[in-house]
Design a protein around this motif. Structure first.
Motif, PDB file in Angstrom:
ATOM      1  N   THR A 655     -60.959  15.386  -0.019  1.00  0.00           N
ATOM      2  CA  THR A 655     -60.007  16.274  -0.353  1.00  0.00           C
ATOM      3  C   THR A 655     -58.856  16.301   0.253  1.00  0.00           C
ATOM      4  O   THR A 655     -57.958  16.593  -0.241  1.00  0.00           O
ATOM      5  N   LYS A 656     -58.970  15.917   1.517  1.00  0.00           N
ATOM      6  CA  LYS A 656     -57.779  15.678   2.284  1.00  0.00           C
ATOM      7  C   LYS A 656     -57.126  14.539   2.341  1.00  0.00           C
ATOM      8  O   LYS A 656     -56.296  14.084   3.274  1.00  0.00           O
ATOM      9  N   VAL A 657     -57.305  13.506   1.538  1.00  0.00           N
ATOM     10  CA  VAL A 657     -56.573  12.129   1.574  1.00  0.00           C
ATOM     11  C   VAL A 657     -55.065  12.192   1.529  1.00  0.00           C
ATOM     12  O   VAL A 657     -54.358  12.984   0.747  1.00  0.00           O
ATOM     13  N   ASP A 658     -54.272  11.182   2.303  1.00  0.00           N
ATOM     14  CA  ASP A 658     -52.884  11.318   2.661  1.00  0.00           C
ATOM     15  C   ASP A 658     -52.670   9.864   2.433  1.00  0.00           C
ATOM     16  O   ASP A 658     -52.919   9.168   3.466  1.00  0.00           O
ATOM     17  N   ALA A 659     -51.841   9.294   1.645  1.00  0.00           N
ATOM     18  CA  ALA A 659     -51.786   8.070   1.097  1.00  0.00           C
ATOM     19  C   ALA A 659     -50.518   7.518   2.212  1.00  0.00           C
ATOM     20  O   ALA A 659     -50.411   6.323   2.159  1.00  0.00           O
ATOM     21  N   THR A 660     -49.740   8.323   2.826  1.00  0.00           N
ATOM     22  CA  THR A 660     -48.913   8.033   3.847  1.00  0.00           C
ATOM     23  C   THR A 660     -49.422   7.631   5.161  1.00  0.00           C
ATOM     24  O   THR A 660     -48.533   7.259   6.175  1.00  0.00           O
ATOM     25  N   LYS A 661     -50.373   8.142   5.366  1.00  0.00           N
ATOM     26  CA  LYS A 661     -50.956   8.052   6.810  1.00  0.00           C
ATOM     27  C   LYS A 661     -52.105   6.951   6.836  1.00  0.00           C
ATOM     28  O   LYS A 661     -53.370   7.279   6.184  1.00  0.00           O
ATOM     29  N   ASN A 662     -51.988   5.850   7.326  1.00  0.00           N
ATOM     30  CA  ASN A 662     -53.263   4.871   7.385  1.00  0.00           C
ATOM     31  C   ASN A 662     -53.289   4.329   9.069  1.00  0.00           C
ATOM     32  O   ASN A 662     -52.320   3.813   9.550  1.00  0.00           O
ATOM     33  N   ASN A 663     -54.630   4.522   9.575  1.00  0.00           N
ATOM     34  CA  ASN A 663     -54.822   4.187  10.896  1.00  0.00           C
ATOM     35  C   ASN A 663     -55.646   2.917  10.970  1.00  0.00           C
ATOM     36  O   ASN A 663     -55.936   2.559  12.137  1.00  0.00           O
ATOM     37  N   VAL A 664     -55.721   2.199   9.916  1.00  0.00           N
ATOM     38  CA  VAL A 664     -56.545   0.970   9.956  1.00  0.00           C
ATOM     39  C   VAL A 664     -55.443  -0.055   9.290  1.00  0.00           C
ATOM     40  O   VAL A 664     -54.536   0.221   8.298  1.00  0.00           O
ATOM     41  N   THR A 665     -55.459  -1.173   9.789  1.00  0.00           N
ATOM     42  CA  THR A 665     -54.701  -2.359   9.158  1.00  0.00           C
ATOM     43  C   THR A 665     -55.206  -2.774   8.056  1.00  0.00           C
ATOM     44  O   THR A 665     -56.489  -2.706   7.667  1.00  0.00           O
TER      45      THR A 665
END
Length: 872
Positions: A655-665
């Motif tokens: 529900t809270k997915v944000d495609a601009t924030k990625n904390n995994v390579t």
């Protein structure tokens, strides 16, 4: 790996998809912000009851017949019921998810002593007692979510059922397989009825009342099951029987090696002739026999005046001659027999016998071809005199019961016409329960108004047979009636059986794997001989479940059983709280009298039906005895809680997915995608193998717990919110667990498919618009490498990994060729291969068994040389 998409595609070109507003069969309760409690479980079960119990048959699908043994309506379910029906329901639901049109019927084995005794004790009529118990048990079965075909429900005490039991009896009678005979029988002085030998334990006590059995001479009804002994014995070698394992040996031991021939001789007693069986392991003696010996306790001798005992003769139908009979108890009679036919001029041992008994015999040439004469005797006996091959120990089936609550035997006794069958058009012979109010009546013989009748032949005064049938007769053919339960013209229509029988999977207690199974197989063979069924064997796969055991406590000095609350543990010993007497503790079959039972209703109220089902299946495989203890509850409760949290977290992060924030390579994401892909395929392959082939449901559940652990083990939020492989693994997990916990998984699935931003909508294996029961069972991806194992002389020697698409096509010849290229295998089979066995389990695994001559003795090796060479 070809199954993984590029990381940049997953992160940059991902387009969220929302399914809000899509019409589905039923929505989630939406309780995902709460912790899983019993209250929530019960709400879930109430919410999904209709869907869980829904049956939607599709005739175009392949039929699959799952049959649990139907219960005796005792009033409340016990844990044995919960276990067997949890197993059958899980298998039925699994087969439905695999595209089968599943037949999963239920009924009631409703006649018999327990119901009658309980009714008398409670001052209630037996049919009212039985109907009340059926109503109670049916509610509990529905509460547990067992998806039976209730439209096929039958009850053996329904006249529309026992009419056809009587019809089958008449067919047996017409074919000389139902007969009346005077015999020494087992009499239960408490239940006041005859018991079959099988219903008396090794201590000589009744299986029901526990009373010491008495011996009486009575005229009883029998079914000549022995005439089918050889067919039933040989049928156990049928390669179509699956998973019978040690049950084959139990059945063979019961039937015994069919190594002798039986022929009926006759003896004149006054103005009547009495027939009796003569069994011989040497058939030639039926032609060349010179005298008979008979034990002094033989029932026939009880009717002979003492003055005539020394002048007995009988008629041998094979030779058409009379021969002498001598009474003796010193003869070494065959097991289970007290009649022996001797031929002293040919058999040296018989010669010794005749000398010891001082019997003179006519001399006869001893130069005969025994093999030829044996074959000749068998041919004559079988062709002209009803002779048949059987073991010496096997007895005919005694079916007479001197009680009220059973199927009336459709026979009329006329002083003029003798024994007369009730005409078919007069069936059923009804029990007199209308206008009947005496709750203490326990026999039909006491009801004179019912037993008096007219003879169908001469219309003169006659008497109905007052014995009822053993309940094993009722349960010997019910598996066919389920398939045509409303037929009012025949027991069933053969056409309704074609393509459905034999039963694909028959499930029941191991304690029924000898008697009931033997009688059911006999009846099926008999009905097949009449052309009523498409094949003789009634059951294909057999799944026997062990007992549910409870911990019992009894005083060591007296053996008296105690309830648990009266016992305490002091150090390593148990003692009675009040008297401090020493107490022994052991696991035994659950019983009210032993105070070691468990009430399923407590579990249903405290934990819910799905937890109860999961608890019964998750601990040990079906064939193993289940030691009941609440100590196993934490593991099951934790499994459900972890699944609940997994779906809860999935919904939260999708529900809270944000495609601009990625904390995994990108590399970490690909590694985790690969991990989920491998885990989904591995656990799907192994769980499917145990659900479908071994029926070790506890192992299958442990595999699903393993997949749960993978999905719960430190999965980064970004991966959970975006990973297609995580999503597919979670979907597969819910579907595969749904046969075990149908209500719970219905809610998990409804919550799962309500998540926005899914990335697997183009995967055809899932139908996101339908509930969990309308999905397809997950199948491994065809490029996933499956296990191909080789065992040599029973030991694991090699394991290869071969893509599913290739392994599914490997033949037995190719399997051997592949493994012989492996050095570990080639070195093990240098001395030659005795035989091989290849087991392919599509989309699961393959196993090649190689048996060598490594352990053969020199003589055996020489005999097998040609076979070894050809196998290599």
């Amino acid at each position: 790996m070809p199954h993984l998409k590029r990381c940049t595609h997953l992160f940059l070109k991902y387009k969220p998809i929302s399914l809000l507003g899509v019409k589905r069969s039923k929505c989630s309760l939406g309780l995902w912000n709460q912790d899983l409690t019993t209250e929530i479980k019960l709400k879930i079960e109430n919410h999904w009851t209709k869907e869980v119990l829904h049956n939607d048959d599709c005739e175009h699908k392949k039929q699959y017949y799952v049959l649990p043994m139907f219960p005796y309506p005792s009033g409340n379910l016990h844990m044995g019921h919960v276990r067997v029906y949890s197993i059958s329901d899980t298998i039925a639901r699994f087969q439905k998810l695999n595209g089968k049109n599943v037949i999963h019927p239920i009924g009631w084995d409703a006649f018999g002593l327990p119901a009658e005794n309980a009714a008398i004790e409670h001052n209630i009529l037996p049919h009212i007692w039985t109907e009340s118990n059926i109503s109670t048990m049916k509610k509990q079965l529905l509460q547990l979510g067992f998806n039976f075909n209730w439209d096929k429900e039958i009850s053996t005490c329904d006249p529309q059922y026992y009419k056809w039991t009587q019809y089958i009896f008449l067919k047996l009678f017409e074919n000389g397989l139902a007969y009346q005979n005077k015999a020494e029988v087992n009499w239960d002085p408490v239940d006041k009825t005859v018991l079959a030998d099988e219903q008396v334990d090794e201590n000589g006590c009744s299986w029901r009342s526990g009373a010491t059995v008495e011996r009486k001479i009575l005229t009883q009804w029998y079914i000549k099951t022995t005439k089918y002994a050889k067919k039933l014995y040989d049928g156990l070698n049928n390669k179509n029987l699956e998973n019978w394992k040690d049950i084959i040996n139990l059945q063979k031991h019961w039937i015994g090696e069919c190594n002798g021939v039986v022929v009926s001789f006759t003896m004149k007693l006054g103005n009547t002739e009495k027939s009796f069986d003569v069994w011989s392991q040497d058939p030639y003696k039926l032609i060349h026999g010179q005298f008979l010996t008979i034990g002094s306790s033989n029932v026939l001798l009880q009717e002979i005046p003492p003055s005539e005992i020394n002048n007995l003769k009988c008629y041998n139908p094979i030779t058409g001659k009379e021969i002498n009979i001598y009474v003796s108890d010193t003869v070494n009679y065959p097991e289970g027999r007290d009649v022996y036919i001797a031929c002293p001029s040919i058999d040296p041992e018989d010669n010794k016998l005749s000398q010891s008994l001082n019997i003179a015999f006519p001399s006869e040439s001893s130069s005969i071809d025994i093999t030829s004469e044996n074959n000749k005797a068998i041919e004559i006996a079988q062709k002209n005199y009803g002779g048949y091959i059987v073991s010496s120990k096997l007895k005919d089936w005694l079916i007479s019961r001197q009680r009220f609550w059973g199927t009336p035997i459709p026979i009329i006794h006329c002083p003029t016409c003798g024994t007369v069958p009730v005409p078919y058009e007069d069936l059923p012979v009804l029990l007199p329960i209308k206008n009947f109010s005496d709750t203490k009546i326990s026999t039909l013989s006491s009801l004179k108004s019912w037993s008096s009748c007219k003879c169908p032949k001469c219309l003169g005064y006659a008497q109905r047979e007052s014995d009822t049938m053993d309940t094993f007769v009722d349960s010997s053919w019910y598996y066919y009636r389920f398939l045509d339960h409303a037929n009012d013209k025949m027991p069933f229509d053969k056409e309704k059986l074609i393509g459905i029988t034999p039963v694909n999977c028959y499930i029941g207690g191991k304690e029924h794997a000898v008697l009931h199974l033997y009688y059911a197989r006999f009846m099926s063979y008999f009905l097949h001989s009449l052309g009523l069924t498409p094949m003789p064997e009634p059951f294909k796969k057999l799944l026997v479940q062990g007992l549910v055991m409870g911990k019992s406590y009894k005083i060591k000095s007296t053996g008296k059983y105690l309830p648990p609350e009266k016992v305490e543990k002091v150090g390593e010993e148990y003692i009675v709280k009040d008297t401090k007497e020493r107490v022994s503790v052991q696991w035994e079959k659950m019983s009210k009298s032993k105070y070691n039972g468990e009430n399923p209703q407590r579990l249903l109220s405290t934990y819910g039906s799905d937890t109860t089902r999961l608890l019964m299946l998750a601990d040990v495989p079906p064939p193993t005895s289940r030691k009941w203890s609440d100590d196993t509850l934490p593991g099951v409760l934790n499994f459900q809680r972890r699944l609940w949290i997994t779906v809860k977290d999935f919904l939260k992060h999708r529900t809270k997915v944000d495609a601009t924030k990625n904390n995994v390579t990108c590399k970490e994401f690909e590694e985790l995608e690969s991990k989920f892909w491998i885990s989904r395929n591995y656990f799907t392959a192994t769980a499917t193998y145990h659900f479908k082939y071994t029926q070790q449901l506890s192992v299958a559940i442990s595999r699903l717990q393993g997949l749960t652990n993978v999905l719960r083990n430190n999965v980064p939020v970004d991966v959970m919110s975006r990973s297609k492989e995580y999503e597919q693994a979670l979907a597969a997990l819910i579907i595969m667990l749904s046969p075990v916990t149908p209500h719970f998984c219905s809610e998990l699935w409804a919550g799962f498919i309500s998540a926005p931003n899914r990335v697997s909508d183009n995967i055809s294996s899932f139908n996101w618009n339908k509930d969990v029961f309308e999905q397809k069972w997950p199948v491994v991806d065809q490029d996933y490498p499956l296990s191909f194992q080789c065992k040599v002389d029973g030991a694991d020697r090699c394991e290869l990994k071969i893509p599913a698409v290739e392994l599914n096509e490997v033949s037995s010849e190719e399997a051997l060729e592949i493994m012989l290229k492996e050095k570990t295998i080639a070195n093990r089979v240098k001395k030659g291969i005795l035989k091989t066995k290849y087991e392919l389990y599509p989309n699961c695994r393959a196993i090649l068994h190689i048996y060598t001559n490594r352990n053969l003795q020199p003589k055996q090796k020489k005999e097998e040389d040609k076979l070894l060479t050809s196998q290599i």
